[in-house]
Design a protein around this motif. Sequence first.
Motif: not given
Length: 362
Positions: A297-301
Motif C-alpha cells: 500500500a505504501w509503494k502504491k501510494a
Amino acid sequence: MLIAAGLLSACGSENKEVESGNTIHLRGKIEAENPKGSVVLLQIQPEGNLRDTLKIAADGSFDYSLKDFDPGFYRLMVYDQLPVVLAINQNDLEINVNAEGSTVTGSPEVELQQKINELMSGVSDAVARLQMDYAEAANSGDEDRMKKVDAEYTAMQTSLNDSLKQIIIASPANLTTLQILRDVITYEQDPQFVEDQLTRLQKEMPGLKILDLFEQKLEDIKKLAMGAVAPDISLQDTEGQTVKLSDLRGKVVLLDFWASWCGPCRKESPHLVQTYKDFESKGFELYGVSLDRNAEAWKKALEEDQLPGKQVIGVVNNEAEVAKTYSITAIPTSFLLDKEGKIIAKNLRGDELAEKLAEVLN
C-alpha cells in the motif's frame, strides 16, 4: 489550551512531602436522579488503573479513606456524569456533585484554580470569535485576514501565558502548578520558565513520583525541541536499501511522517511535489517516513502521488520504533531540519513550507 485549563476545574492538594502509609479522606455528597452504575476513583498517572469503588449512602453522602496512594492526578467517575478531576496529595477533600456540576474544597489548589478561572473567564468567548473569523476568511480565501487572525490568537495566547506565569510565581508550589506547566505553558513556549518551575517543585514538593515522570517527559521533549539535532533514522527504501537521515547533512531536509491511508497526508502530496521541484536545486531534500504496515500500500501510494526524495518505511517487524522516538501521536507530522540536522520548524504545510524554505535557502 482552554480544554487543558478546564481539566483543572476540580483540583485539590497541598505541597507537603508524602510519607509511606499516608491516608487522606474524600468526603462529600452526590446528588443524582436515578443513579446508575458506580462511583469509582481512577488514577490518571502513571498507570491509569482502577483505584477503588466508593460506597455511596442512600442520601448520596460518602466518606472514603484513600490509603497508601501515589500523589498525583485522579479522576472520580460519577455514574454517567462528567468525571471530577482531582489533584490528590496530602489533604482531605470535600467533594460535592450535583446536576449543575461539582465543587472541591480543602486545599491550596482550589484557591489557585479560582484565580485561573477568573483569568480564563473572558478568553473562551474571544477564542470562539477568532475561530469564526478564521473560518470565514478561509472559506473566502482571504489569506491576509487569516494571517491577521493568527496573529491575534498568538498575541492572546502570549498575554494569557504571561498572566499565568505571574500567578504561578506568586502562588505556593502545588500540583495545579505542575498541570499548567505540563498542558498550558509548554516547554517549547518557554523552556527556561518550565525548567525553573520544575526545580522549584522538586525542592518544595520532594519525593513525588509524578514529578519524576514529568522530568522524564521533559527529557523526551528536549530531544525534539527547536534547535535540537533530530535523532538519527536508519530505514529501508522501496528497493530495500538503507537510507540514513544523517547522510543528508549539508541539505535542508523535511522529515515527513505520513501513511497511504492518511487522507490529510495524501492531500498534502501535490504541495510536496511542487515544493521539491522548486527547491531541490537550492539544497532541499525530502525524507519521507511511512507508518504503513502494508508495504505494498505504501509503494502504491508513492507511485500514485509521485512523491520525490528519500522515501522509507518506518514499520519494521510490525513495530514503528521511529514513531516512538519522535513521539508521533498523529500524522501528518513533519520536522524541518537545517544543514546541520537541527530542528528549525515543525508541521509546515503548503505555502508555509515554501515560504520558510525561501527564507532559509535564499
